[in-house]
Design an enzyme around this catalytic site. Structure first.
Site, PDB file in Angstrom:
ATOM      1  CE  LYS A  89      -3.908   1.896   2.685  1.00 47.33           C
ATOM      2  NZ  LYS A  89      -4.741   1.637   3.878  1.00 47.33           N
ATOM      3  CB  SER A 164      -7.785   3.796   3.369  1.00 50.52           C
ATOM      4  OG  SER A 164      -6.954   3.124   4.296  1.00 50.52           O
ATOM      5  CB  SER A 188      -8.215   0.764   6.050  1.00 54.97           C
ATOM      6  OG  SER A 188      -8.831   2.004   6.285  1.00 54.97           O
TER       7      SER A 188
END
Length: 473
Positions: A89, A164, A188
């Site tokens: 990420k 996210s 997330s």
């Protein structure tokens, strides 16, 4: 040598699990370079629609795959993930790559070193071919970002992958290799895993060292199978002194996933009394999951939710103030670059008093107390991952209102604050074939037990639909 593969009868190389890739390398059925080339060709077809990737580096990945191929050829792999493709990420630092945090307002400065989970993956021989997209500052459950292009859900390109860890969810469902690393402070990892049909583990707080650490924030795997999730945990859960909130080294056997639900006390948490109403297809999938565990010998009891309106609003106030602390340090030009939804939400934190903010933070302790009481009576908990089946790709959140930003995280956020391990796993589908996630929560530090329950559920849940295919041109 690479054996001929028929298109229909054999799984594509990019769709193989990490466990199967390692077995194939060991048996010399195919090489890391062959796997990477197959993956890159697949990404080239999907990525124009999905927009899941940031800092895509095919040349660097090819060099790493070539070195891995040579190691396997000599029978000397460098670690348990040698030659396995992985994405990381955006907000997890990798040496030499800027960390924009999904926001156009952040200065692009190359990271000086790998953050702990990224370092562990590289040391294990994993091939980092790209990072994945996220929304501004990680404070949305969405693929919407002021820096990255809009990420979409491969199951339905009109829908949101969640966030996210948005790009990670999209990449995992689309077959961008088997292993994807996300982060989770309120859902997330689990929310996009649920909306994308993946397995997503939020480990016990501190189990996976992370830098910078923060209350409730963890890094964890997003994969297609529980076995791959456990394999990834065996690598990223190793100690790192940079995280002063991390747990001491543990001798967890991450391969010990066989676990019988028989006689275990399992709670089923459905209606919460706070947040978005639970949609009927999601309820049906969660109830079906509970019945599957009951049929395997578990004692299942419906339990009340532990989150209250006061808790959720308190967290909202605390996070608004925390966001405004960051936004207030930006110049007016930089502030203008922030996603308007995020800026409007964060700006409202300026109006909160110090007492408002501390009352908000104190709700984290109230959540911990409620979770502790619940797990005095339970071994595990089953719930939906999210209350809704899906929502439009262009939305910042399912409700899409910056004054009501967290109505969808009521099933996930308590376990960040209480530090319990929680895993999302696909439980079924709606009438149109869209995946619906189920969440399994365990007692603090029982990460291996949560993985074991998810592994048991893989055999209880019934047949799964094929993974999405790229749209035909």
């Amino acid at each position: 040598m690479h054996k001929p593969r028929t298109e229909e009868a054999v799984t594509s190389l990019h769709d193989l699990s990490a466990v199967d890739l390692i077995a194939g390398y060991r048996a010399k059925q195919f090489s890391p370079s062959e796997v990477l080339e197959d993956l890159l060709a697949h990404v080239a077809v999907w990525e124009p629609q999905l927009k899941a990737l940031y800092a895509f580096d095919p040349d660097g990945a090819r060099a790493a795959a070539k070195a891995s191929t040579a190691r396997w050829s000599g029978g000397e792999p460098s670690g348990p993930l040698d030659g396995v493709p992985v994405t990381i990420k955006d907000n997890i630092a990798t040496k030499g790559t800027p960390v924009p945090l999904g926001a156009a307002s952040v200065k692009l400065v190359p990271a000086e070193k790998d953050a702990p989970p990224a370092a562990r993956l590289r040391e294990a021989g994993a091939i980092l071919f790209a990072k994945t997209t996220m929304p501004d500052y990680g404070m949305l459950s969405s693929g919407l970002s002021s820096f990255h292009a809009l990420a979409r859900n491969p199951w339905d390109l009109t829908k949101n992958p969640g966030g996210s860890s948005a790009g990670a969810g999209a990449a995992g469902a689309a077959g961008y290799g088997p292993l994807h690393l996300g982060t989770d402070i309120g859902g997330s990892i689990r929310l996009p895993a649920g909306w994308c049909g993946l397995v997503g583990l939020k480990p016990s707080f501190g189990r996976v060292p992370i830098d910078p650490p923060y209350v409730g924030r963890v890094a964890g795997p997003m994969t297609r199978t529980v076995d791959d999730c456990a394999l990834m945990m065996s690598v990223i859960a190793k100690p790192d002194r940079r995280d002063g909130m991390s747990l001491p080294a543990d001798t967890i056997n991450w391969k010990a996933l066989e676990k019988s639900p028989r006689k275990l006390r399992i709670g089923l948490m459905l209606d919460l009394g706070v947040g978005q109403p639970l949609e009927k297809p999601v309820r049906e999938v969660a109830v079906k999951a509970a019945k599957a565990f009951e049929s395997a010998g578990a004692v299942v009891t419906e339990v009340d939710g532990i989150l209250t309106r006061e808790m959720l609003d308190g967290l909202d106030n605390f996070w608004r103030a925390r966001m405004w602390d960051d936004l207030s340090k930006l110049t007016p030009d930089e502030q203008a670059k922030v996603l308007p939804y995020i800026f409007k939400w964060g700006e409202s934190g300026a109006k909160l008093s110090g007492v408002d903010v501390i009352r908000g933070f104190n709700q984290t302790m109230a959540i911990r107390a409620a979770a502790k009481t619940l797990f005095c009576e339970l071994d595990y908990l089953i719930s939906p991952t999210a209350p809704n089946v899906n929502y439009p790709a262009e939305f910042a959140s399912p409700v899409n209102d910056p004054m009501k930003p967290f109505e969808h995280i009521c099933y996930t956020v308590p376990w960040n604050m209480s530090e319990n391990p929680a895993i999302a796993i696909n439980g079924g589908y709606d009438a149109k074939g869209f995946p619906i996630g189920v969440q399994i929560v365990g007692r603090r530090f029982d990460d291996i037990g949560v993985l074991g329950m998810a592994k048991a559920f893989e055999s209880l849940r019934g047949p799964q639909r094929p993974w999405p295919s790229p749209p035909k041109k």
